[in-house]
Design an enzyme around this catalytic site. Structure first.
Site, PDB file in Angstrom:
ATOM      1  N   ASN A   1      57.359 -31.379  10.461  1.00  6.33           N
ATOM      2  CA  ASN A   1      55.953 -31.749  10.281  1.00  6.33           C
ATOM      3  C   ASN A   1      55.249 -31.690  11.630  1.00  6.33           C
ATOM      4  OD1 ASN A   1      53.605 -32.932   8.983  1.00  6.33           O
ATOM      5  ND2 ASN A   1      54.155 -34.876   9.956  1.00  6.33           N
TER       6      ASN A   1
ATOM      7  N   HIS B   1      52.099 -33.449  13.608  1.00  6.59           N
ATOM      8  CA  HIS B   1      51.302 -34.666  13.488  1.00  6.59           C
ATOM      9  C   HIS B   1      50.388 -34.791  14.708  1.00  6.59           C
ATOM     10  CE1 HIS B   1      50.282 -38.728  12.280  1.00  6.59           C
ATOM     11  NE2 HIS B   1      50.393 -39.070  13.553  1.00  6.59           N
TER      12      HIS B   1
ATOM     13  N   SER C   1      52.726 -33.896  17.912  1.00  6.66           N
ATOM     14  CA  SER C   1      54.187 -33.975  17.825  1.00  6.66           C
ATOM     15  C   SER C   1      54.665 -33.076  16.692  1.00  6.66           C
ATOM     16  CB  SER C   1      54.637 -35.406  17.491  1.00  6.66           C
ATOM     17  OG  SER C   1      54.112 -36.337  18.417  1.00  6.66           O
TER      18      SER C   1
ATOM     19  N   ASP D   1      56.065 -40.239   9.287  1.00  7.97           N
ATOM     20  CA  ASP D   1      56.007 -39.790  10.685  1.00  7.97           C
ATOM     21  C   ASP D   1      57.037 -40.505  11.562  1.00  7.97           C
ATOM     22  OD1 ASP D   1      53.846 -38.131   9.943  1.00  7.97           O
ATOM     23  OD2 ASP D   1      52.433 -39.770  10.237  1.00  7.97           O
TER      24      ASP D   1
END
Ligand code: GRF
Length: 207
Positions: free
Chosen positions: A120, A122, A149, A158
């Site tokens: 992911n 972020h 990130s 997250d």
């Protein structure tokens, strides 16, 4: 420690990524334009969104990528929606799933069903400012530095293992939009670089 896809064998063929999107698709665009995709190290095997009207999905279709909307279903249907999405992705046999601005939390059932790692991007320097409105959280907190990130996805929001980060300054006159734009410029370099690095090493999962 990481899991390698083809341990003991010479890697063959492009590294196959499935990309999940909800928003404008600027990270998807950056991936498409990256050297790794252009030169065939990485292949985007499909793009999925839970929002049939997502501009990112339109971009994918216009670019000639295989794209599919699986409209979000919550409440008692939420696990069935996770199952449908996982099944659709599995049909394209990706080596890795990339959340490029995907705004739903995936269930542990989804994580188990896909059987590959998920990364992911972020818009904060995690562990600071997890969740939906990270640039607004940074502005409210009055920090002078933020960033983005890329991390492995686990069952939390997250919270997964960090892979890489890039910092940007917060300027005195910044509002949420101007800070988010600066962070996104950093994302557009960081995410493709991380994917290229994972592809070179055929890394499909965190330890
Ligand atoms: C990105 O900033 C990403 O970090 C966040 O949502 C935004 C999506 O932007 N999760 P885009 O759709 O890639 O333009």
């Amino acid at each position: 420690m990481s899991a390698l896809a083809h341990e003991g064998q010479a890697p063959s063929g492009p590294f196959r990524i499935a990309v999940l999107v909800s928003g404008t698709g600027s990270n998807l665009r950056a991936l498409c334009q990256s050297a790794a995709v252009q030169q065939g190290l990485v292949r985007i095997v499909g793009v999925w969104s839970e929002r049939p009207d997502a501009p990112a999905l339109r971009f994918a279709t216009d670019t000639g990528l295989w794209a599919e909307a699986i409209a979000f279903r919550g409440g008692s249907e939420r696990e069935a929606w996770n199952r449908d999405l996982a099944a659709a992705i599995r049909r394209k046999a990706p080596d890795l799933i990339v959340l490029a601005g995907f705004m739903r939390v995936l269930s542990s059932g989804f994580l188990r069903a896909v059987e590959v790692g998920i990364v992911n991007v972020h818009p904060s320097l995690l562990p600071d400012f997890p969740g939906a409105d990270a640039p607004a959280q940074a502005i409210r907190a009055g920090v002078c530095r933020s960033g983005c990130s890329v991390h492995w996805v686990d069952e939390g929001v997250d919270t997964g293992t960090l892979i890489a980060q890039a910092a940007v300054p917060v300027a005195p006159g910044d509002d949420v939009q101007s800070l988010h734009r600066r962070i996104q410029t950093a994302e557009h370099a960081l995410l493709p670089a991380v994917i290229a690095s994972l592809a070179e090493r055929r890394t499909i999962q965190s330890a």
